[in-house]
Scaffold this motif. Structure first.
Motif, PDB file in Angstrom:
ATOM      1  N   UNK A   1       0.804  -1.095   0.004  1.00 20.23           N
ATOM      2  CA  UNK A   1       0.015   0.025  -0.074  1.00 20.23           C
ATOM      3  C   UNK A   1       0.909   1.373  -0.168  1.00 20.23           C
ATOM      4  N   UNK A   2       0.561   2.077  -0.676  1.00 18.95           N
ATOM      5  CA  UNK A   2       1.323   3.380  -0.624  1.00 18.95           C
ATOM      6  C   UNK A   2       0.886   4.325   0.457  1.00 18.95           C
ATOM      7  N   UNK A   3       2.214   4.536   1.213  1.00 21.15           N
ATOM      8  CA  UNK A   3       2.033   5.617   2.358  1.00 21.15           C
ATOM      9  C   UNK A   3       2.255   6.918   1.979  1.00 21.15           C
ATOM     10  N   UNK A   4       2.927   7.379   1.229  1.00 19.98           N
ATOM     11  CA  UNK A   4       3.295   8.589   0.963  1.00 19.98           C
ATOM     12  C   UNK A   4       3.253   8.622  -0.552  1.00 19.98           C
ATOM     13  N   UNK A   5       2.638   9.555  -1.234  1.00 21.13           N
ATOM     14  CA  UNK A   5       2.783  10.004  -2.515  1.00 21.13           C
ATOM     15  C   UNK A   5       3.282  11.466  -2.670  1.00 21.13           C
ATOM     16  N   UNK A   6       3.998  11.869  -3.346  1.00 22.12           N
ATOM     17  CA  UNK A   6       4.584  13.225  -3.568  1.00 22.12           C
ATOM     18  C   UNK A   6       4.365  13.396  -5.074  1.00 22.12           C
ATOM     19  N   UNK A   7       3.669  14.330  -5.314  1.00 24.65           N
ATOM     20  CA  UNK A   7       3.299  14.692  -6.682  1.00 24.65           C
ATOM     21  C   UNK A   7       3.719  15.977  -7.168  1.00 24.65           C
ATOM     22  N   UNK A   8       4.624  16.255  -8.184  1.00 24.48           N
ATOM     23  CA  UNK A   8       4.876  17.591  -8.656  1.00 24.48           C
ATOM     24  C   UNK A   8       5.099  18.483  -7.717  1.00 24.48           C
ATOM     25  N   UNK A   9       5.901  18.168  -6.617  1.00 29.30           N
ATOM     26  CA  UNK A   9       6.046  19.297  -5.388  1.00 29.30           C
ATOM     27  C   UNK A   9       7.129  20.277  -5.962  1.00 29.30           C
ATOM     28  N   UNK A  10       6.753  21.436  -5.735  1.00 32.62           N
ATOM     29  CA  UNK A  10       7.573  22.598  -6.183  1.00 32.62           C
ATOM     30  C   UNK A  10       7.566  23.367  -4.958  1.00 32.62           C
ATOM     31  N   UNK A  24      11.832  21.435  -8.031  1.00 38.63           N
ATOM     32  CA  UNK A  24      11.274  21.789  -9.372  1.00 38.63           C
ATOM     33  C   UNK A  24      10.255  20.500  -9.554  1.00 38.63           C
ATOM     34  N   UNK A  25       9.143  20.464  -9.152  1.00 39.52           N
ATOM     35  CA  UNK A  25       8.366  19.446  -9.528  1.00 39.52           C
ATOM     36  C   UNK A  25       8.483  18.265  -9.229  1.00 39.52           C
ATOM     37  N   UNK A  26       8.809  17.597  -7.917  1.00 43.88           N
ATOM     38  CA  UNK A  26       9.442  16.301  -7.741  1.00 43.88           C
ATOM     39  C   UNK A  26       8.097  15.376  -7.343  1.00 43.88           C
ATOM     40  N   UNK A  27       8.350  14.255  -7.943  1.00 43.84           N
ATOM     41  CA  UNK A  27       7.459  13.148  -7.674  1.00 43.84           C
ATOM     42  C   UNK A  27       7.902  11.844  -7.270  1.00 43.84           C
ATOM     43  N   UNK A  28       7.285  11.135  -6.196  1.00 47.59           N
ATOM     44  CA  UNK A  28       7.818   9.951  -5.763  1.00 47.59           C
ATOM     45  C   UNK A  28       6.843   9.302  -4.793  1.00 47.59           C
ATOM     46  N   UNK A  29       7.002   7.935  -4.709  1.00 50.42           N
ATOM     47  CA  UNK A  29       5.992   7.370  -3.817  1.00 50.42           C
ATOM     48  C   UNK A  29       6.808   6.427  -2.981  1.00 50.42           C
ATOM     49  N   UNK A  30       6.239   6.377  -1.582  1.00 43.41           N
ATOM     50  CA  UNK A  30       6.964   5.577  -0.587  1.00 43.41           C
ATOM     51  C   UNK A  30       5.789   4.475  -0.128  1.00 43.41           C
ATOM     52  N   UNK A  68       0.960  16.526  -1.424  1.00 41.66           N
ATOM     53  CA  UNK A  68       1.796  15.499  -0.421  1.00 41.66           C
ATOM     54  C   UNK A  68       0.842  14.638   0.187  1.00 41.66           C
ATOM     55  N   UNK A  69       0.512  13.688  -0.547  1.00 37.83           N
ATOM     56  CA  UNK A  69      -0.668  12.495   0.083  1.00 37.83           C
ATOM     57  C   UNK A  69       0.183  11.472   0.899  1.00 37.83           C
TER      58      UNK A  69
END
Ligand SMILES: Nc1ncnc2c1ncn2[C@@H]1O[C@H](COP(=O)(O)OP(=O)(O)O)[C@@H](O)[C@H]1O
Ligand SMILES: [Mg+2]
Length: 178
Positions: A1-10, A24-30, A68-69
């Motif tokens: 299950x995705x705990x953290x989802x960062x989408x296009x964070x500026x 500059x718009x970083x995205x990653x999942x943990x 930042x989900x």
């Protein structure tokens, strides 16, 4: 299950002229249970990323856009009160400088017990027991004695381990180690 989802964070920093873009718009999942390492040269934005996730960016820094989900909720849209509840409890940050976390005028035990009791209904003795277990967890020698010591009485390495024990106190889902 995705705990953290960062989408296009500026993230930007306000200046007298145009704001400076640090992220500059970083995205990653943990995912739950996953460990993710962030690599980059000094000044690349690693610490700023951690601060942003915890909603701890201080002025003149600000989140310009993105999501930042955390456990499905957008941290960037939460009230200060809701984020404070999350911090320490569901997500914790191990700061690079232990003295940012530690209060110099309180003993290690006072700080740990206070943190526990701010979030959980625990008696003083119950909280002290948990603090002791966490100190043992980071292999602190003579943990009972440490509880009654002040940060300045401990070595730098010991302080760093105390900070880790404090981050682990409430069994957070996400630990950000700067
Ligand atoms: N107070 C500040 N004012 C302006 N820019 C800042 C400030 N703090 C950080 N930055 C910018 O954010 C960038 C990333 O910093 P940081 O996250 O601390 O890098 P690191 O990857 O070394 O942890 C820096 O290169 C700088 O451009
Ligand atoms: Mg850094």
């Amino acid at each position: 299950m995705t705990l953290l989802s960062v989408r296009d964070l500026t993230v930007k920093f306000a200046t007298r002229n145009e704001p400076v873009t640090a992220l500059h718009g970083i995205s990653f999942d943990i995912a739950q249970g996953e460990r993710v390492g962030v690599v980059g040269e000094s000044g690349a934005g690693k610490s700023i990323t951690g601060f942003a996730l915890m909603n701890l960016l201080s002025k003149p820094g600000f989140i310009d856009s993105g999501q930042i989900l955390f456990e499905g909720q957008d941290v960037t849209q939460m009230s200060d009160r809701a984020v404070r509840k999350l911090r320490g409890n569901r997500m914790a940050m191990i700061f690079q400088d232990p003295m940012v976390t530690l209060n110099p005028v309180l003993t290690i035990g006072q700080q740990m017990i206070e943190t526990l009791r701010a979030h959980r209904r625990l008696s003083y003795d119950e909280a002290r027991q948990i603090a002791l277990v966490k100190l043992k967890g980071v292999y602190i020698p003579s943990p009972e004695e440490r509880l009654d010591q002040y940060p300045h009485e401990l070595s730098g390495g010991m302080r760093q381990r105390i900070v880790i024990a404090i981050a682990l106190l409430l069994d957070p889902q996400l630990i950000i180690a700067d």
